[in-house]
Design a protein around this motif. Structure first.
Motif, mmCIF file in Angstrom:
data_model
loop_
_atom_site.group_PDB
_atom_site.id
_atom_site.type_symbol
_atom_site.label_atom_id
_atom_site.label_comp_id
_atom_site.label_asym_id
_atom_site.label_seq_id
_atom_site.Cartn_x
_atom_site.Cartn_y
_atom_site.Cartn_z
ATOM 1 N N HIS A 84 18.707 -9.600 37.267
ATOM 2 C CA HIS A 84 17.962 -9.010 36.160
ATOM 3 C C HIS A 84 18.523 -7.640 35.785
ATOM 4 C CE1 HIS A 84 13.808 -7.185 34.807
ATOM 5 N NE2 HIS A 84 14.697 -7.172 33.843
ATOM 6 N N ARG A 85 18.649 -6.753 36.746
ATOM 7 C CA ARG A 85 19.036 -5.368 36.458
ATOM 8 C C ARG A 85 20.516 -5.238 36.087
ATOM 9 N NH1 ARG A 85 17.102 -1.010 37.051
ATOM 10 N NH2 ARG A 85 18.462 -0.091 38.636
ATOM 11 N N ASN A 86 21.364 -6.001 36.742
ATOM 12 C CA ASN A 86 22.786 -5.901 36.412
ATOM 13 C C ASN A 86 23.086 -6.457 35.022
ATOM 14 O OD1 ASN A 86 23.086 -4.833 38.937
ATOM 15 N ND2 ASN A 86 24.243 -6.545 39.790
ATOM 16 N N SER B 38 22.212 -17.537 52.644
ATOM 17 C CA SER B 38 21.585 -18.564 51.813
ATOM 18 C C SER B 38 20.463 -17.912 51.008
ATOM 19 C CB SER B 38 21.016 -19.689 52.676
ATOM 20 O OG SER B 38 22.054 -20.358 53.367
ATOM 21 N N LEU B 39 20.333 -18.301 49.734
ATOM 22 C CA LEU B 39 19.385 -17.631 48.846
ATOM 23 C C LEU B 39 18.415 -18.609 48.210
ATOM 24 C CD1 LEU B 39 21.754 -15.304 46.764
ATOM 25 C CD2 LEU B 39 20.392 -14.656 48.736
ATOM 26 N N ASP B 40 17.163 -18.212 48.096
ATOM 27 C CA ASP B 40 16.204 -18.856 47.213
ATOM 28 C C ASP B 40 16.123 -18.000 45.961
ATOM 29 O OD1 ASP B 40 15.545 -20.978 48.856
ATOM 30 O OD2 ASP B 40 13.907 -19.910 49.838
ATOM 31 N N LEU B 41 16.537 -18.556 44.833
ATOM 32 C CA LEU B 41 16.493 -17.841 43.557
ATOM 33 C C LEU B 41 15.208 -18.233 42.828
ATOM 34 C CD1 LEU B 41 20.172 -18.313 42.326
ATOM 35 C CD2 LEU B 41 19.192 -16.288 43.396
ATOM 36 N N ILE B 42 14.318 -17.273 42.632
ATOM 37 C CA ILE B 42 13.011 -17.548 42.031
ATOM 38 C C ILE B 42 13.109 -17.520 40.511
ATOM 39 C CG2 ILE B 42 10.666 -16.649 41.763
ATOM 40 C CD1 ILE B 42 10.892 -15.666 44.682
ATOM 41 N N ILE B 43 12.495 -18.522 39.890
ATOM 42 C CA ILE B 43 12.418 -18.607 38.435
ATOM 43 C C ILE B 43 10.956 -18.557 38.015
ATOM 44 C CG2 ILE B 43 12.767 -20.103 36.438
ATOM 45 C CD1 ILE B 43 15.303 -21.100 37.671
ATOM 46 N N GLU B 44 10.645 -17.702 37.047
ATOM 47 C CA GLU B 44 9.285 -17.617 36.512
ATOM 48 C C GLU B 44 9.323 -17.728 34.992
ATOM 49 O OE1 GLU B 44 6.378 -14.940 38.014
ATOM 50 O OE2 GLU B 44 7.632 -14.303 39.707
ATOM 51 N N GLN B 45 8.170 -18.091 34.426
ATOM 52 C CA GLN B 45 8.006 -18.121 32.974
ATOM 53 C C GLN B 45 6.649 -17.517 32.655
ATOM 54 O OE1 GLN B 45 8.143 -17.669 29.629
ATOM 55 N NE2 GLN B 45 9.966 -18.941 29.963
ATOM 56 N N ASN C 294 18.503 -17.931 32.200
ATOM 57 C CA ASN C 294 19.871 -18.433 31.996
ATOM 58 C C ASN C 294 20.838 -17.835 33.014
ATOM 59 O OD1 ASN C 294 18.992 -19.929 29.828
ATOM 60 N ND2 ASN C 294 19.654 -18.438 28.283
ATOM 61 N N ARG C 295 20.704 -16.560 33.292
ATOM 62 C CA ARG C 295 21.600 -15.901 34.250
ATOM 63 C C ARG C 295 21.353 -16.387 35.675
ATOM 64 N NH1 ARG C 295 26.176 -12.821 32.824
ATOM 65 N NH2 ARG C 295 26.003 -12.733 30.556
ATOM 66 N N VAL C 296 20.083 -16.615 36.018
ATOM 67 C CA VAL C 296 19.757 -17.108 37.363
ATOM 68 C C VAL C 296 20.346 -18.494 37.574
ATOM 69 C CG1 VAL C 296 17.881 -17.864 38.875
ATOM 70 C CG2 VAL C 296 17.675 -15.710 37.633
ATOM 71 N N THR C 297 20.176 -19.392 36.606
ATOM 72 C CA THR C 297 20.709 -20.755 36.750
ATOM 73 C C THR C 297 22.242 -20.748 36.767
ATOM 74 O OG1 THR C 297 20.466 -21.057 34.346
ATOM 75 C CG2 THR C 297 18.695 -21.870 35.749
ATOM 76 N N GLU C 298 22.830 -19.854 35.985
ATOM 77 C CA GLU C 298 24.293 -19.735 35.976
ATOM 78 C C GLU C 298 24.796 -19.255 37.338
ATOM 79 O OE1 GLU C 298 27.700 -16.967 33.831
ATOM 80 O OE2 GLU C 298 25.806 -17.339 32.778
ATOM 81 N N TYR C 299 24.098 -18.286 37.929
ATOM 82 C CA TYR C 299 24.480 -17.771 39.249
ATOM 83 C C TYR C 299 24.375 -18.883 40.291
ATOM 84 C CZ TYR C 299 24.788 -14.558 43.216
ATOM 85 O OH TYR C 299 25.189 -13.904 44.371
#
Length: 258
Positions: free
Chosen positions: A153-155, A170-177, A188-193
């Protein structure tokens, strides 16, 4: 469960109006207990993601009394180097969530938060990945990246150059709406990462700071008082939506109770 509920309690100072009181009968005009919410909606477990370790004991004791499993996560600021205490280090600080998998994980979190408070404190306790790696064990801990205020988000949106996790984590990437105007950009950036990193797992989640959408004004009032601002101009990040509540989680899971 399609969307994971991530509760925050009053121990995250100024961030939540939910409590960790035991549950049972409560004053309708008073604050809502996370345990009451779980009992009313037949939840046998919940995630508690707080900004300190202060509420762990009350949460653990009352989770046992209410026969509800609590999974605890510490949401902590992470900077490039905790020995650097200046404005530049603040600008390059982001948030991570570290989840305890067991008793060993709890002990590691206690140590991590203590070291962050003693050695890394600069306006707030801070860690860096040198400290985190020194206390890490995959059997005890899990690293998660929050949707807001993360390095992604910040970068991306603020060009902050916050620290990314080492490649062996290992990472859990959290997605919220939450109906904020920039949610889709972060999504979009989270899914791309995640596509470019094999050790990433996407998790749909909902941050919960109050019970119902009708509590939003009370929540904003509480936060404005804490920040010494006004209700007309609260000056709060990510608060242009009333979605940060349990009611929103119910709607997203099609489990709304009458």
């Amino acid at each position: 469960m399609d969307v994971v509920p991530l509760f925050k309690s009053q121990y995250s100072i100024g961030r939540s109006i939910l409590t960790l009181e035991e549950g049972g009968d409560s004053d309708e005009s008073g604050p809502d207990s996370i345990f009451n919410i779980c009992a009313e909606n037949k939840l046998d477990s919940f995630f508690l993601v707080d900004d300190s370790m202060s509420g762990f004991l009350q949460g653990y004791v009352n989770s046992k009394k209410n026969n509800i499993k609590m999974i605890f996560g510490l949401r902590i600021p992470v900077c490039p180097d905790l020995s650097q205490k200046n404005a530049e280090s603040v600008d390059k600080t982001c948030k991570y969530i570290i989840l305890a998998k067991n008793t060993g994980g709890y002990k590691r979190l206690i140590k991590l938060f203590s070291e962050s408070s003693l050695k890394g404190f600069y306006y707030t306790p801070r860690a860096d990945f040198k400290l985190i790696s020194s206390l890490w064990d995959d059997e005890d801990l899990q690293l998660a990246v929050p949707f807001y205020d993360s390095f992604i988000h910040r970068n991306y949106l603020q060009d902050a150059w916050c620290p990314e996790p080492p490649p062996d984590f290992s990472l859990d990437l959290i997605i919220e709406q939450n109906s904020l105007p920039f949610d889709h950009l972060i999504h979009n950036r989270v899914t791309e990462y995640a596509k470019n990193n094999k050790k990433c797992n996407l998790v749909n989640a909902q941050s919960i700071y109050y019970k119902n959408k009708t509590d939003f004004k009370s929540y904003i009032t509480f936060r404005a008082i804490d920040k010494r601002t006004t209700l007309g101009k609260p000056n709060l990040d990510h608060m242009g939506s009333d979605e940060f509540c349990f009611e929103s989680w119910q709607e997203k899971n099609n489990e709304k109770t009458p």
